[in-house]
Design an enzyme around this catalytic site. Structure first.
Site, PDB file in Angstrom:
ATOM      1  N   CYS A 156     -17.543  -5.625 -35.980  1.00 13.58           N
ATOM      2  CA  CYS A 156     -18.914  -5.978 -36.373  1.00 13.58           C
ATOM      3  C   CYS A 156     -19.819  -4.749 -36.359  1.00 13.58           C
ATOM      4  O   CYS A 156     -20.758  -4.651 -37.126  1.00 13.58           O
ATOM      5  CB  CYS A 156     -19.497  -6.982 -35.386  1.00 13.58           C
TER       6      CYS A 156
HETATM    7  N1  LIG Z   1     -19.282  -9.433 -38.130  1.00  7.81           N
HETATM    8  C1  LIG Z   1     -19.837 -10.040 -37.056  1.00  7.81           C
HETATM    9  O1  LIG Z   1     -19.258 -10.945 -36.469  1.00  7.81           O
HETATM   10  N2  LIG Z   1     -21.044  -9.633 -36.661  1.00  7.81           N
HETATM   11  C2  LIG Z   1     -21.680 -10.134 -35.452  1.00  7.81           C
HETATM   12  C3  LIG Z   1     -23.141 -10.368 -35.680  1.00  7.81           C
HETATM   13  C4  LIG Z   1     -23.864 -10.798 -34.408  1.00  7.81           C
HETATM   14  C5  LIG Z   1     -25.344 -11.052 -34.669  1.00  7.81           C
HETATM   15  N3  LIG Z   1     -26.040 -11.341 -33.390  1.00  7.81           N
HETATM   16  C6  LIG Z   1     -25.541 -12.230 -35.621  1.00  7.81           C
HETATM   17  O2  LIG Z   1     -25.607 -13.354 -35.137  1.00  7.81           O
HETATM   18  O3  LIG Z   1     -25.594 -11.993 -36.843  1.00  7.81           O
END
Ligand SMILES: NC(=O)NCCC[C@H](N)C(=O)O
Length: 415
Positions: A404
């Site tokens: 991520c």
């Molecule tokens: N590719 C991913 O799984 N990204 C994580 C994003 C976490 C962020 N707090 C969200 O909820 O978008």
């Protein structure tokens, strides 16, 4: 297929999830994390408030591990600073950013613009990402009702605490780029950075990088759902964040465009916060190995999109086992699914929640993971995967892992 120029000079070249990683885009968490307050955690997509100092130390360890393995690390904040040093582009950006932040009262817009332009570019970018609190800005002679009767919301500009999850704001696909339309208001402005970098940065502006998707489209898609399984096959999650309409548009642009892609496997996953993107439950770690969260295996539906001969798309619900779907799509005799956290539902639940499935491959069979998911890490090692652990106690509070937190720009192609 890969162009004949050397990998180092390519601006975007990603034809797999596991090819040797050469160039990646990160964002180092900043003061935006300290503008997270309990009342607004949910809307800003956080479950807790990371301790910034330690989150930065953990993120620096992440970038160190990447550099020690030959990866060139670029930062969003540095690339956008390069671009906004041009005053015309800076004005264009601020206009667009304030509009998208809902700042429409002219007196307020002028006051915020003056406040931002009073800083040097780097400070301005840090401030935009951190958010602007009402206490920060003494709005001179703002003779408007909202200047007099203030509501108790503390910000003029919301913080952007999710920016360190650079994976989601775009996806390098082949030699092109899909600029995301983020599902939630809280993350929507993040893609302005990638838009301006793609449009104006010297690294990209003359490289004619095709856009497979753009932030102006009305249907949401986020990079965490976009996996490049090979130079012919993508896996895209239809998830809490990515819509079937966006997948169809992206599929048309890839399969009907002059690209190497021939097939898209659409993974319909439960629309749930802990499974917000496909890469929170499924990532590729080697030519024939994947991690998967056992919790989705029973509920997963896979649809194959391929090229109809008349320029239309063909859809097929593939009811084979996931192992067979993947081995067929990748032309392999066999693929192995390594269960995140093993079979135990308690351990798997814990480790998936803290992104035990969200691995970042920096070469075939070499992955970066969160050290806290020790059961998953040991399982990967038992299956012959080299695991580079990074500290994660604070970073993981944002609900994202190493994949991520990284947007590959260049990987060595596998063939
Ligand atoms: N590719 C991913 O799984 N990204 C994580 C994003 C976490 C962020 N707090 C969200 O909820 O978008």
């Amino acid at each position: 297929m890969e162009s004949c120029v050397s990998i180092d000079s390519l601006s975007i070249n990603v034809y797999s999830e596991i090819g040797v990683l050469k160039k990646v885009l990160l964002h180092r968490p900043g003061k935006e994390i300290e503008n997270l307050v309990p009342d607004y955690l949910g809307r800003l997509l956080f479950d807790d408030i990371p301790y910034l100092k330690v989150a930065q130390q953990e993120h620096d360890k992440f970038s160190d591990v990447l550099r020690e393995n030959g990866v060139e690390v670029l930062y969003v904040e540095n690339l956008i600073a390069d671009v906004l040093n041009d005053d015309n582009i800076k004005n264009e950006f601020i206009e667009e950013f304030l509009n998208e932040s809902g700042i429409i009262l002219p007196v307020l817009k002028d006051a915020l613009k003056e406040y931002l332009l009073s800083m040097n570019t780097e400070e301005m970018i840090d401030t935009i990402i951190a958010g602007i609190r009402k206490d920060d800005v003494k709005l001179k002679n703002v003779n408007s009702l909202s200047g007099i009767i203030k509501d108790d919301y503390p910000f003029y500009l919301d913080p952007m605490p999710n920016l360190y999850f650079t994976r989601d704001i775009g996806a390098s696909i082949g030699n092109g780029l899909s600029i995301s339309r983020m599902k939630t208001e809280a993350r929507r402005r993040e893609t302005l950075f990638i838009k301006y970098i793609h449009k104006y940065h010297d690294l990209f502006k003359d490289a004619n990088i095709p856009l497979w998707y753009d932030r102006t489209m009305p249907f949401s898609i986020e990079g965490g759902d976009e996996l490049i399984l090979s130079d012919e096959v993508m896996a895209i999650g239809c998830s809490e964040r990515t819509s079937s309409e966006a997948i169809e548009i992206l599929a048309k642009n890839l399969l009907n465009g002059n690209t190497s892609f021939k097939k898209i496997l659409v993974f319909e996953i439960p629309k749930a916060r802990s499974f917000m993107h496909l890469d929170t439950v499924f990532t590729m770690v080697d030519y024939d190995k994947f991690t998967i969260h056992s919790g989705i295996q029973g509920t997963l539906s896979v649809y194959e999109i391929s090229n109809g001969m008349d320029g239309t798309l063909k859809y097929r619900n593939d009811t084979n086992s996931l192992e067979n779907i993947l081995s067929n799509a990748l032309g392999l005799d066999y693929v192995e699914l390594i269960k995140c956290g093993g079979g135990d539902p308690i351990i798997s639940g814990r480790e998936q929640w803290n992104d035990g499935s969200n691995t970042l491959a920096i070469a075939p069979g070499v992955v970066v993971t969160y050290e806290r998911n020790y059961v998953s890490n040991e399982l990967l090692e038992k299956r012959g995967i080299k695991v580079l652990r990074i500290p994660s106690a604070e970073l993981s509070r944002g609900r994202g892992g190493p994949r991520c937190m990284s947007m590959p720009l260049v990987r060595e192609s596998l063939r």
